[in-house]
Design a protein around this motif. Structure first.
Motif, PDB file in Angstrom:
ATOM      1  N   MET A  92       0.836  -1.204   0.000  1.00  0.00           N
ATOM      2  CA  MET A  92       0.000   0.000   0.000  1.00  0.00           C
ATOM      3  C   MET A  92       0.876   1.262   0.000  1.00  0.00           C
ATOM      4  N   LEU A  93       1.956   1.236   0.762  1.00  0.00           N
ATOM      5  CA  LEU A  93       2.875   2.387   0.748  1.00  0.00           C
ATOM      6  C   LEU A  93       3.498   2.577  -0.630  1.00  0.00           C
ATOM      7  N   VAL A  94       3.866   1.493  -1.269  1.00  0.00           N
ATOM      8  CA  VAL A  94       4.421   1.585  -2.626  1.00  0.00           C
ATOM      9  C   VAL A  94       3.394   2.216  -3.561  1.00  0.00           C
ATOM     10  N   ALA A  95       2.141   1.754  -3.475  1.00  0.00           N
ATOM     11  CA  ALA A  95       1.091   2.310  -4.331  1.00  0.00           C
ATOM     12  C   ALA A  95       0.903   3.804  -4.070  1.00  0.00           C
ATOM     13  N   TRP A  96       0.889   4.207  -2.803  1.00  0.00           N
ATOM     14  CA  TRP A  96       0.721   5.624  -2.471  1.00  0.00           C
ATOM     15  C   TRP A  96       1.897   6.452  -2.984  1.00  0.00           C
ATOM     16  N   VAL A  97       3.105   5.974  -2.756  1.00  0.00           N
ATOM     17  CA  VAL A  97       4.287   6.747  -3.163  1.00  0.00           C
ATOM     18  C   VAL A  97       4.327   6.906  -4.677  1.00  0.00           C
ATOM     19  N   ILE A  98       4.086   5.819  -5.395  1.00  0.00           N
ATOM     20  CA  ILE A  98       4.094   5.917  -6.858  1.00  0.00           C
ATOM     21  C   ILE A  98       2.961   6.814  -7.331  1.00  0.00           C
ATOM     22  N   GLY A  99       1.758   6.607  -6.784  1.00  0.00           N
ATOM     23  CA  GLY A  99       0.608   7.407  -7.195  1.00  0.00           C
ATOM     24  C   GLY A  99       0.795   8.892  -6.922  1.00  0.00           C
ATOM     25  N   LEU A 100       1.286   9.221  -5.736  1.00  0.00           N
ATOM     26  CA  LEU A 100       1.464  10.631  -5.385  1.00  0.00           C
ATOM     27  C   LEU A 100       2.592  11.290  -6.167  1.00  0.00           C
ATOM     28  N   THR A 101       3.699  10.583  -6.343  1.00  0.00           N
ATOM     29  CA  THR A 101       4.809  11.193  -7.078  1.00  0.00           C
ATOM     30  C   THR A 101       4.474  11.357  -8.551  1.00  0.00           C
ATOM     31  N   GLU A 102       3.743  10.426  -9.124  1.00  0.00           N
ATOM     32  CA  GLU A 102       3.351  10.567 -10.528  1.00  0.00           C
ATOM     33  C   GLU A 102       2.234  11.595 -10.691  1.00  0.00           C
ATOM     34  N   GLY A 103       1.302  11.634  -9.735  1.00  0.00           N
ATOM     35  CA  GLY A 103       0.186  12.562  -9.825  1.00  0.00           C
ATOM     36  C   GLY A 103       0.563  14.012  -9.572  1.00  0.00           C
ATOM     37  N   PHE A 104       1.591  14.221  -8.779  1.00  0.00           N
ATOM     38  CA  PHE A 104       1.978  15.589  -8.424  1.00  0.00           C
ATOM     39  C   PHE A 104       3.428  15.888  -8.808  1.00  0.00           C
ATOM     40  N   GLY A 106       6.564  17.459  -9.893  1.00  0.00           N
ATOM     41  CA  GLY A 106       6.967  18.840 -10.103  1.00  0.00           C
ATOM     42  C   GLY A 106       6.126  19.873  -9.366  1.00  0.00           C
ATOM     43  N   GLN A 107       5.025  19.459  -8.721  1.00  0.00           N
ATOM     44  CA  GLN A 107       4.150  20.405  -8.034  1.00  0.00           C
ATOM     45  C   GLN A 107       4.309  20.356  -6.527  1.00  0.00           C
ATOM     46  N   GLY A 108       4.739  19.248  -6.009  1.00  0.00           N
ATOM     47  CA  GLY A 108       4.763  19.049  -4.571  1.00  0.00           C
ATOM     48  C   GLY A 108       3.452  18.411  -4.120  1.00  0.00           C
TER      49      GLY A 108
END
Length: 144
Positions: A92-104, A106-108
């Motif tokens: 679940m942490l892997v999914a969150w980290v990948i999802g958040l870094t790809e979704g945001f 360059g924006q933070g």
């Protein structure tokens, strides 16, 4: 059915209902943007999360403190259940980290997602512990 197995089954049913309730309330109240700006919404979500954790405490704490309710087999199964629990948490942490870094990218990442991520991990951890216990009993009955 052993007392620990019953509690794990009830915990799994509750965990699924708890997670569905969290998702439904989160979506109906406006999602991450509303969570970030509306204090009443955050308090409602905190109440749901903390209430769910208390239910798990009530489910599992007494069984581990009363020696006449569990035997060595139950303790062994309970001690092995974190294998599935930790694997689920890491995935679940892997999914969150990948999802958040790809979704945001360059924006933070908005800070609100850290709260949502934390409480998602709590739900996954609680449900996975119950699954780990049930799998342990299934393996024990299958292998003899």
């Amino acid at each position: 059915m052993a007392p620990l197995q019953k509690r794990a089954f009830y915990g799994l049913i509750f965990g699924i209902a708890w997670t569905i309730a969290i998702v439904v309330v989160f979506i109906l109240k406006g999602g991450a943007t509303a969570f970030d700006t509306d204090q009443a919404f955050r308090l409602i979500m905190d109440g749901i999360w903390i209430g769910g954790l208390i239910v798990y405490l009530v489910l599992f704490y007494p069984i581990l403190r009363k020696p006449n309710l569990v035997d060595e087999r139950d303790k062994l199964i309970y001690d092995r259940s974190p294998r599935i629990q930790w694997l689920s948490v890491i995935l679940m942490l892997v999914a969150w980290v990948i999802g958040l870094t790809e979704g945001f990218r360059g924006q933070g990442v908005p800070a609100v997602f850290l709260y949502v991520m934390f409480f998602t991990i709590l739900c996954v951890s609680a449900i996975a512990q119950c699954i780990g216990i049930l799998v342990g009993y299934w393996r024990m009955n299958r292998d003899g």
